[in-house]
Motif scaffolding. Sequence first.
Motif, PDB file in Angstrom:
ATOM      1  N   VAL A 301      -6.482  -5.678   7.041  1.00  0.00           N
ATOM      2  CA  VAL A 301      -5.581  -4.167   6.524  1.00  0.00           C
ATOM      3  C   VAL A 301      -4.703  -3.791   7.698  1.00  0.00           C
ATOM      4  O   VAL A 301      -3.485  -3.278   7.174  1.00  0.00           O
ATOM      5  N   ASP A 302      -4.980  -3.732   8.908  1.00  0.00           N
ATOM      6  CA  ASP A 302      -4.190  -3.094   9.765  1.00  0.00           C
ATOM      7  C   ASP A 302      -2.804  -3.772   9.777  1.00  0.00           C
ATOM      8  O   ASP A 302      -1.687  -3.228   9.950  1.00  0.00           O
ATOM      9  N   GLU A 303      -2.728  -5.200   9.613  1.00  0.00           N
ATOM     10  CA  GLU A 303      -1.466  -5.818   9.570  1.00  0.00           C
ATOM     11  C   GLU A 303      -0.658  -5.473   8.330  1.00  0.00           C
ATOM     12  O   GLU A 303       0.572  -5.625   8.632  1.00  0.00           O
ATOM     13  N   LEU A 304      -1.222  -5.046   7.490  1.00  0.00           N
ATOM     14  CA  LEU A 304      -0.499  -4.728   6.136  1.00  0.00           C
ATOM     15  C   LEU A 304       0.252  -3.408   6.421  1.00  0.00           C
ATOM     16  O   LEU A 304       1.491  -3.351   6.043  1.00  0.00           O
ATOM     17  N   PHE A 305      -0.176  -2.842   7.310  1.00  0.00           N
ATOM     18  CA  PHE A 305       0.913  -1.443   7.672  1.00  0.00           C
ATOM     19  C   PHE A 305       1.843  -1.682   8.612  1.00  0.00           C
ATOM     20  O   PHE A 305       2.868  -0.833   8.890  1.00  0.00           O
ATOM     21  N   GLU A 306       1.815  -2.831   9.173  1.00  0.00           N
ATOM     22  CA  GLU A 306       2.880  -3.275  10.222  1.00  0.00           C
ATOM     23  C   GLU A 306       4.156  -3.600   9.311  1.00  0.00           C
ATOM     24  O   GLU A 306       5.110  -3.882  10.214  1.00  0.00           O
ATOM     25  N   LEU A 307       3.809  -4.191   8.213  1.00  0.00           N
ATOM     26  CA  LEU A 307       4.975  -4.770   7.427  1.00  0.00           C
ATOM     27  C   LEU A 307       6.098  -3.690   7.207  1.00  0.00           C
ATOM     28  O   LEU A 307       5.827  -2.635   6.796  1.00  0.00           O
ATOM     29  N   ASP A 308       7.416  -4.165   7.437  1.00  0.00           N
ATOM     30  CA  ASP A 308       8.325  -3.223   7.113  1.00  0.00           C
ATOM     31  C   ASP A 308       9.236  -3.241   5.878  1.00  0.00           C
ATOM     32  O   ASP A 308      10.264  -2.760   5.519  1.00  0.00           O
ATOM     33  N   HIS A 309       8.700  -4.412   4.996  1.00  0.00           N
ATOM     34  CA  HIS A 309       9.698  -4.605   3.833  1.00  0.00           C
ATOM     35  C   HIS A 309       8.682  -4.256   2.656  1.00  0.00           C
ATOM     36  O   HIS A 309       9.178  -4.843   1.475  1.00  0.00           O
ATOM     37  N   LEU A 310       7.670  -3.750   2.571  1.00  0.00           N
ATOM     38  CA  LEU A 310       6.890  -3.528   1.390  1.00  0.00           C
ATOM     39  C   LEU A 310       7.867  -2.460   0.456  1.00  0.00           C
ATOM     40  O   LEU A 310       8.302  -1.572   1.106  1.00  0.00           O
ATOM     41  N   THR A 311       7.508  -2.735  -0.937  1.00  0.00           N
ATOM     42  CA  THR A 311       8.280  -2.174  -1.961  1.00  0.00           C
ATOM     43  C   THR A 311       7.274  -0.924  -2.534  1.00  0.00           C
ATOM     44  O   THR A 311       7.820   0.480  -2.999  1.00  0.00           O
ATOM     45  N   CYS A 312       6.229  -1.195  -2.437  1.00  0.00           N
ATOM     46  CA  CYS A 312       4.953  -0.055  -2.982  1.00  0.00           C
ATOM     47  C   CYS A 312       3.798  -0.522  -2.394  1.00  0.00           C
ATOM     48  O   CYS A 312       3.665  -1.664  -2.112  1.00  0.00           O
ATOM     49  N   LEU A 313       2.782   0.175  -2.725  1.00  0.00           N
ATOM     50  CA  LEU A 313       1.465   0.143  -2.210  1.00  0.00           C
ATOM     51  C   LEU A 313       0.460   0.148  -3.369  1.00  0.00           C
ATOM     52  O   LEU A 313       0.781   1.478  -4.064  1.00  0.00           O
ATOM     53  N   ILE A 314      -0.678  -0.425  -3.301  1.00  0.00           N
ATOM     54  CA  ILE A 314      -1.731  -0.139  -4.402  1.00  0.00           C
ATOM     55  C   ILE A 314      -3.118  -0.147  -3.458  1.00  0.00           C
ATOM     56  O   ILE A 314      -3.306  -1.025  -2.759  1.00  0.00           O
ATOM     57  N   VAL A 315      -3.612   1.127  -3.755  1.00  0.00           N
ATOM     58  CA  VAL A 315      -4.740   1.294  -3.119  1.00  0.00           C
ATOM     59  C   VAL A 315      -5.967   1.736  -4.032  1.00  0.00           C
ATOM     60  O   VAL A 315      -6.000   2.629  -4.723  1.00  0.00           O
ATOM     61  N   GLY A 316      -7.091   0.857  -3.668  1.00  0.00           N
ATOM     62  CA  GLY A 316      -8.276   1.318  -4.476  1.00  0.00           C
ATOM     63  C   GLY A 316      -9.134   0.010  -4.892  1.00  0.00           C
ATOM     64  O   GLY A 316     -10.214   0.152  -4.894  1.00  0.00           O
ATOM     65  N   PRO A 317      -8.495  -1.377  -5.117  1.00  0.00           N
ATOM     66  CA  PRO A 317      -9.306  -2.111  -6.026  1.00  0.00           C
ATOM     67  C   PRO A 317     -10.361  -2.558  -4.851  1.00  0.00           C
ATOM     68  O   PRO A 317      -9.935  -3.171  -3.701  1.00  0.00           O
ATOM     69  N   GLY A 318     -11.609  -2.415  -5.190  1.00  0.00           N
ATOM     70  CA  GLY A 318     -12.575  -2.720  -4.056  1.00  0.00           C
ATOM     71  C   GLY A 318     -12.555  -2.196  -2.672  1.00  0.00           C
ATOM     72  O   GLY A 318     -12.974  -2.504  -1.903  1.00  0.00           O
ATOM     73  N   LEU A 319     -11.923  -0.979  -2.752  1.00  0.00           N
ATOM     74  CA  LEU A 319     -11.504  -0.281  -1.431  1.00  0.00           C
ATOM     75  C   LEU A 319     -13.022   0.217  -0.946  1.00  0.00           C
ATOM     76  O   LEU A 319     -13.195   0.302   0.391  1.00  0.00           O
TER      77      LEU A 319
END
Length: 515
Positions: A301-319
């Motif tokens: 998950v930490d690497e996801l926040f380093e991406l600079d080209h995401l358009t949107c985030l979904i948080v929750g499935p199996g969180l």
Amino acid sequence: MNNPIPLYSTADIREIEQLAAARPNPPNLMEKAGLAAAHITKNKLLSNDKSNLLVLAGPGNNGGDAFVTARYLRAWGFQVTTIFTGDPSKLSQDAKQALQNWLNAGGELHNDIPSSGSWHVIIDGLFGIGLNPDKYPLDEKYQRLIAAVNHMNLPVLALDIPSGLSADNGIAPSTAIKATITATFIGLKPGLLTHDGCEYAGEIILCDLDLDAVSMKSPQSWLLDQSLIKTLLPAPRPANSHKGIFGSVGIIGGASGMVGAALLAGSAALKLGAGRVYLGLLANQPSTVDPAQPELMLRPVDELFELDHLTCLIVGPGLGKEISACLCLEETLQTSLPVVLDADALNLIAHHSELASALRSRHAPSLLTPHAAEAARLLGTDIATVQNHRMQAAEDLARNFNCSVVLKGAGSICAFPNGHCYFNASGNPGLSSAGTGDVLSGMTGALLAQGLTSENALLLAVYLHGAAADALLETLAGPIGMTASEIIDSARHLLNQWVYGHHARFRYSHAYSIY
Ligand SMILES: NC(=O)C1=CN([C@@H]2O[C@H](COP(=O)(O)OP(=O)(O)OC[C@H]3O[C@@H](n4cnc5c(N)ncnc54)[C@H](O)[C@@H]3O)[C@@H](O)[C@H]2O)[C@@H](O)CC1
Ligand SMILES: [K+]
């Protein structure tokens, strides 16, 4: 383009009726309602060999409508048995007149269902919008009558609303008439479209009684149906396209034991058209590839926040609800990306006031997709209170958290901070299985990534999700045993059909033929 179909509360309908009554030549609405219902009954439920009707007339104006319906059907040659449960001296002027006209036409009245007699069709005119079953429950006499009607298992046409059902919130606390068709007058009522209404209303036919309701009362709620959806679809893709223009969805979830939820959301995002889908998994030592869907990019998950080209985030499935989940949610809320919040993301917000404050103060769009239990936690109430006032609950969530919201369940309700509400017309009980919520969040993310506004992405995803399940019914892949994965494939098929119709096929077969 067709205008969306408005919904009106009981108070709105009464206001429209009063405005109509105040006109110089007021229309006889009861006469129009009864005539419209008689036509529908004749055309859709009766035939030469099915010509015996039982008409139930209750103590108010819904009973008045029933007398008018009975009179027309009798005049057209059908055999009509009418029972009246009210007191003639307490009827309104219009209903008194309708009763008198019935008697003048040679009609008879019974005070209960005759023990001898057989019918082909039943007209339910016991109660309409004047019943508030939440506050004034039906007494045993009416409960027995309604149970007897349902027990007969005959086609039933309900006048305005199935008796026993609340027009405003769709609850039937004791029992209600199970209608085959509901002929509803002047405007659609929310109670027909959500919660118990989905069980009792049957096919809903709107009879506007020649009133242009929208010009008399501007609506705040609408039906979310196919004609509305047509106006929200993404544009056909340019031939000269690349994955970068269809956005990148990031999905945060998949704690130990719940990775499947994140994978389902990921597949849904991918197959509904996102250019790239990244999964940030919370599980210890998460897998780096999903062999069933190798297109998904699985990351810690930490690497996801380093991406600079995401358009949107979904948080929750199996969180999950571990501290690491909390920290991820906090970081997500601080981003300037559109965010879809589902499942445990909603539960964490309900339990941590600082997360709730961070959500409220976001400038980028936030979308919440709670079911009734999650909505109850967010509102600090119980499930029954949410379910008994579904529209109110959805509106409160949208306003309190400054978010676009879908309150899931039979007749899902989308609500927005501007007070507008949409009642979904698609879906069936096949959706009541694990993973379908994860799929909805993934679909919503895919549409956000492709550039739809948060409102349009939510409306289209909710309708498409239900329509995909409806399409599966046609192949008998449900409702029993319908799976979340099947909904993804069905939704992809429908979305392509809606956006391209036959056009795409023509284009490619033409190109093929020149080689
Ligand atoms: N007002 C108008 O202009 C029009 C009204 N129309 C019809 O009239 C209906 C509304 O009429 P009403 O306002 O008279 O309401 P209803 O006919 O729906 O019901 C009201 C009657 O039910 C009784 N009642 C309420 N709760 C009860 C309970 N728990 N147990 C037993 N009795 C109970 C009331 O005492 C009253 O007699 C509409 O749904 C529609 O069918 C249509 O004719 C169109 C025009
Ligand atoms: K009714």
